[in-house]
Design a protein around this motif. Structure first.
Motif, mmCIF file in Angstrom:
data_model
loop_
_atom_site.group_PDB
_atom_site.id
_atom_site.type_symbol
_atom_site.label_atom_id
_atom_site.label_comp_id
_atom_site.label_asym_id
_atom_site.label_seq_id
_atom_site.Cartn_x
_atom_site.Cartn_y
_atom_site.Cartn_z
ATOM 1 N N GLY A 27 -84.476 -16.885 0.565
ATOM 2 C CA GLY A 27 -83.842 -16.342 -0.626
ATOM 3 C C GLY A 27 -82.905 -17.305 -1.324
ATOM 4 O O GLY A 27 -82.473 -17.043 -2.451
ATOM 5 N N LEU A 28 -82.583 -18.434 -0.676
ATOM 6 C CA LEU A 28 -81.715 -19.424 -1.311
ATOM 7 C C LEU A 28 -82.532 -20.320 -2.239
ATOM 8 O O LEU A 28 -83.697 -20.612 -1.974
ATOM 9 C CB LEU A 28 -81.017 -20.289 -0.252
ATOM 10 N N GLU A 29 -81.928 -20.742 -3.334
ATOM 11 C CA GLU A 29 -82.588 -21.660 -4.255
ATOM 12 C C GLU A 29 -82.358 -23.088 -3.770
ATOM 13 O O GLU A 29 -81.291 -23.664 -3.956
ATOM 14 C CB GLU A 29 -82.035 -21.471 -5.672
ATOM 15 N N SER A 69 -84.093 -18.740 16.782
ATOM 16 C CA SER A 69 -84.163 -19.425 15.484
ATOM 17 C C SER A 69 -85.544 -20.050 15.331
ATOM 18 O O SER A 69 -86.237 -20.324 16.314
ATOM 19 C CB SER A 69 -83.080 -20.507 15.379
ATOM 20 N N ASP A 70 -85.938 -20.289 14.087
ATOM 21 C CA ASP A 70 -87.275 -20.837 13.830
ATOM 22 C C ASP A 70 -87.436 -22.224 14.451
ATOM 23 O O ASP A 70 -88.498 -22.553 14.986
ATOM 24 C CB ASP A 70 -87.536 -20.887 12.328
ATOM 25 N N VAL A 71 -86.403 -23.030 14.375
ATOM 26 C CA VAL A 71 -86.464 -24.364 14.967
ATOM 27 C C VAL A 71 -86.525 -24.263 16.486
ATOM 28 O O VAL A 71 -87.309 -24.957 17.140
ATOM 29 C CB VAL A 71 -85.261 -25.219 14.526
ATOM 30 N N ALA A 72 -85.708 -23.394 17.061
ATOM 31 C CA ALA A 72 -85.682 -23.247 18.519
ATOM 32 C C ALA A 72 -87.034 -22.794 19.065
ATOM 33 O O ALA A 72 -87.466 -23.245 20.132
ATOM 34 C CB ALA A 72 -84.590 -22.266 18.920
ATOM 35 N N LYS A 73 -87.704 -21.911 18.347
ATOM 36 C CA LYS A 73 -89.022 -21.454 18.802
ATOM 37 C C LYS A 73 -90.014 -22.610 18.850
ATOM 38 O O LYS A 73 -90.834 -22.706 19.766
ATOM 39 C CB LYS A 73 -89.533 -20.343 17.880
ATOM 40 N N MET A 95 -87.490 -29.166 5.033
ATOM 41 C CA MET A 95 -88.237 -29.593 6.215
ATOM 42 C C MET A 95 -88.806 -28.377 6.945
ATOM 43 O O MET A 95 -88.237 -27.291 6.884
ATOM 44 C CB MET A 95 -87.315 -30.381 7.158
ATOM 45 N N GLU A 96 -89.907 -28.584 7.630
ATOM 46 C CA GLU A 96 -90.518 -27.508 8.401
ATOM 47 C C GLU A 96 -89.888 -27.465 9.799
ATOM 48 O O GLU A 96 -89.487 -28.504 10.341
ATOM 49 C CB GLU A 96 -92.028 -27.722 8.524
ATOM 50 N N PRO A 97 -89.781 -26.281 10.394
ATOM 51 C CA PRO A 97 -89.155 -26.145 11.712
ATOM 52 C C PRO A 97 -89.769 -27.032 12.793
ATOM 53 O O PRO A 97 -89.054 -27.606 13.619
ATOM 54 C CB PRO A 97 -89.338 -24.666 12.044
ATOM 55 N N ASP A 98 -91.106 -27.174 12.803
ATOM 56 C CA ASP A 98 -91.734 -27.980 13.845
ATOM 57 C C ASP A 98 -91.399 -29.457 13.684
ATOM 58 O O ASP A 98 -91.303 -30.197 14.672
ATOM 59 C CB ASP A 98 -93.250 -27.758 13.866
ATOM 60 N N TYR A 99 -91.182 -29.892 12.444
ATOM 61 C CA TYR A 99 -90.791 -31.284 12.178
ATOM 62 C C TYR A 99 -89.400 -31.558 12.747
ATOM 63 O O TYR A 99 -89.179 -32.578 13.417
ATOM 64 C CB TYR A 99 -90.816 -31.529 10.672
ATOM 65 N N VAL A 100 -88.473 -30.653 12.498
ATOM 66 C CA VAL A 100 -87.110 -30.816 13.007
ATOM 67 C C VAL A 100 -87.099 -30.745 14.529
ATOM 68 O O VAL A 100 -86.386 -31.507 15.200
ATOM 69 C CB VAL A 100 -86.177 -29.750 12.408
ATOM 70 N N ALA A 101 -87.911 -29.853 15.081
ATOM 71 C CA ALA A 101 -87.959 -29.685 16.542
ATOM 72 C C ALA A 101 -88.345 -30.977 17.245
ATOM 73 O O ALA A 101 -87.853 -31.267 18.348
ATOM 74 C CB ALA A 101 -88.935 -28.574 16.908
ATOM 75 N N LYS A 102 -89.196 -31.787 16.623
ATOM 76 C CA LYS A 102 -89.608 -33.051 17.239
ATOM 77 C C LYS A 102 -88.416 -33.973 17.477
ATOM 78 O O LYS A 102 -88.370 -34.696 18.471
ATOM 79 C CB LYS A 102 -90.641 -33.752 16.361
ATOM 80 N N PHE A 103 -87.448 -33.953 16.564
ATOM 81 C CA PHE A 103 -86.274 -34.808 16.713
ATOM 82 C C PHE A 103 -85.372 -34.308 17.850
ATOM 83 O O PHE A 103 -84.672 -35.102 18.475
ATOM 84 C CB PHE A 103 -85.488 -34.842 15.398
ATOM 85 N N ILE A 118 -78.533 -31.576 10.287
ATOM 86 C CA ILE A 118 -79.783 -31.143 9.665
ATOM 87 C C ILE A 118 -79.563 -30.668 8.226
ATOM 88 O O ILE A 118 -78.562 -30.013 7.915
ATOM 89 C CB ILE A 118 -80.409 -30.004 10.497
ATOM 90 N N GLY A 119 -80.532 -30.995 7.367
ATOM 91 C CA GLY A 119 -80.534 -30.518 5.986
ATOM 92 C C GLY A 119 -81.302 -29.210 5.858
ATOM 93 O O GLY A 119 -81.382 -28.431 6.808
ATOM 94 N N TYR A 120 -81.892 -28.980 4.695
ATOM 95 C CA TYR A 120 -82.599 -27.717 4.433
ATOM 96 C C TYR A 120 -83.850 -27.591 5.301
ATOM 97 O O TYR A 120 -84.648 -28.518 5.410
ATOM 98 C CB TYR A 120 -83.042 -27.634 2.969
ATOM 99 N N ILE A 121 -84.011 -26.427 5.907
ATOM 100 C CA ILE A 121 -85.197 -26.130 6.703
ATOM 101 C C ILE A 121 -85.806 -24.831 6.187
ATOM 102 O O ILE A 121 -85.087 -23.916 5.777
ATOM 103 C CB ILE A 121 -84.862 -25.964 8.195
ATOM 104 N N ARG A 122 -87.129 -24.751 6.232
ATOM 105 C CA ARG A 122 -87.804 -23.514 5.816
ATOM 106 C C ARG A 122 -87.698 -22.493 6.942
ATOM 107 O O ARG A 122 -88.578 -22.364 7.789
ATOM 108 C CB ARG A 122 -89.264 -23.784 5.485
ATOM 109 N N THR A 123 -86.569 -21.779 6.973
ATOM 110 C CA THR A 123 -86.309 -20.821 8.033
ATOM 111 C C THR A 123 -85.795 -19.514 7.444
ATOM 112 O O THR A 123 -85.432 -19.439 6.272
ATOM 113 C CB THR A 123 -85.252 -21.357 9.020
ATOM 114 N N LYS A 124 -85.688 -18.517 8.318
ATOM 115 C CA LYS A 124 -85.226 -17.215 7.843
ATOM 116 C C LYS A 124 -83.763 -17.234 7.410
ATOM 117 O O LYS A 124 -83.357 -16.457 6.557
ATOM 118 C CB LYS A 124 -85.435 -16.148 8.921
ATOM 119 N N ILE A 125 -82.967 -18.159 7.985
ATOM 120 C CA ILE A 125 -81.555 -18.224 7.614
ATOM 121 C C ILE A 125 -81.384 -18.697 6.165
ATOM 122 O O ILE A 125 -80.398 -18.386 5.502
ATOM 123 C CB ILE A 125 -80.770 -19.135 8.581
#
Length: 244
Positions: free
Chosen positions: A192-194, A16-20, A201-209, A182-189
């Protein structure tokens, strides 16, 4: 300068983008990382493209929905983890989930059942004196049922409740359990969603938590999402029913 902690983190669903981003940040903090996913090629490409220290990372195949393989996977680890992070996730549109149980079943298996299966194995291994923390990635979607995503949300709600009970179970062994809500993250999952751009949130931001998780059970990244989290929890049913 990185400090070698001598500790190992097992990241399940590591593609996942956050996991990376967690892989990068744990390495920066001096941890060794076992990155486990079905898509090992994508993980290896990510490691190479980011010039990460290969000596600190082990890439393994792990299928969250293949429950029968979980015990063998865990027993095969060369080092038992100090921290286990479950970040595997799967999402299908709510209307599709309502009409085709295949997608619903896959969400149940990946988001909830797979987590329970592998984390039970990890948690109940009392011979692993290393284990100090288990972190599960959940979602604001699991706080209240909403028309737009309640099937997916139900799998996250179940996972959060499991983690809450696991925290109580492991408290006597001084093992911390955290749920990242977690709320909305800019990830591949979410591609395409509105979604509301101001809330993404960006993946690296969430990863810090995740990497800097403390003692609190519920961790909600971003103050906007914290406000939304508390509103959702306290909203009367008559108003909650009007949510999209």
């Amino acid at each position: 300068m990185n400090q070698n902690t001598g500790k190992t983190v097992l990241i399940l669903g590591a593609n996942s983008d956050v996991a990376k981003q967690c892989i990068k940040q744990y390495i920066e903090k001096g941890f060794s990382v076992i990155a486990a996913s079905r898509n090992t090629q994508s993980l290896n490409d990510f490691i190479n493209s980011n010039n990460l220290d290969r000596s600190k990372i082990t890439v393994l195949y792990f299928d969250a929905a293949d429950f029968d393989s979980h015990q063998k996977f865990y027993e095969g680890l060369s080092v038992k983890p100090h921290i286990a992070v479950y970040s595997a996730g799967f999402l299908v549109d709510n209307q599709q989930a309502l009409r085709d149980f295949k997608g619903t079943k896959q969400m149940m298996e990946v988001n909830y059942m797979g987590g329970v299966s592998i984390l039970n194995i990890i948690a109940m291994d009392e011979s692993n004196k290393n284990l100090e923390r288990i972190i599960g990635l959940s979602s604001l979607s699991g706080v209240r049922g909403r028309k737009s995503n309640f099937v997916y949300g139900s799998t996250k709600a179940a996972f959060t409740q499991y983690l809450a009970g696991l925290r109580q179970e492991l408290a006597s062994r001084k093992i911390i359990v955290n749920a990242l809500v977690i709320g909305y993250i800019r990830t591949k999952i979410n591609a395409g969603l509105e979604l509301n751009e101001s809330l993404i949130m960006e993946p690296d931001y969430v990863a810090k938590f995740i990497v800097n998780a403390g003692n609190s059970f519920t961790i909600v990244p971003n103050f906007k999402w914290k406000i939304i989290y508390h509103i959702l929890r306290l909203l009367p049913e008559s108003l909650a029913a009007k949510l999209p």
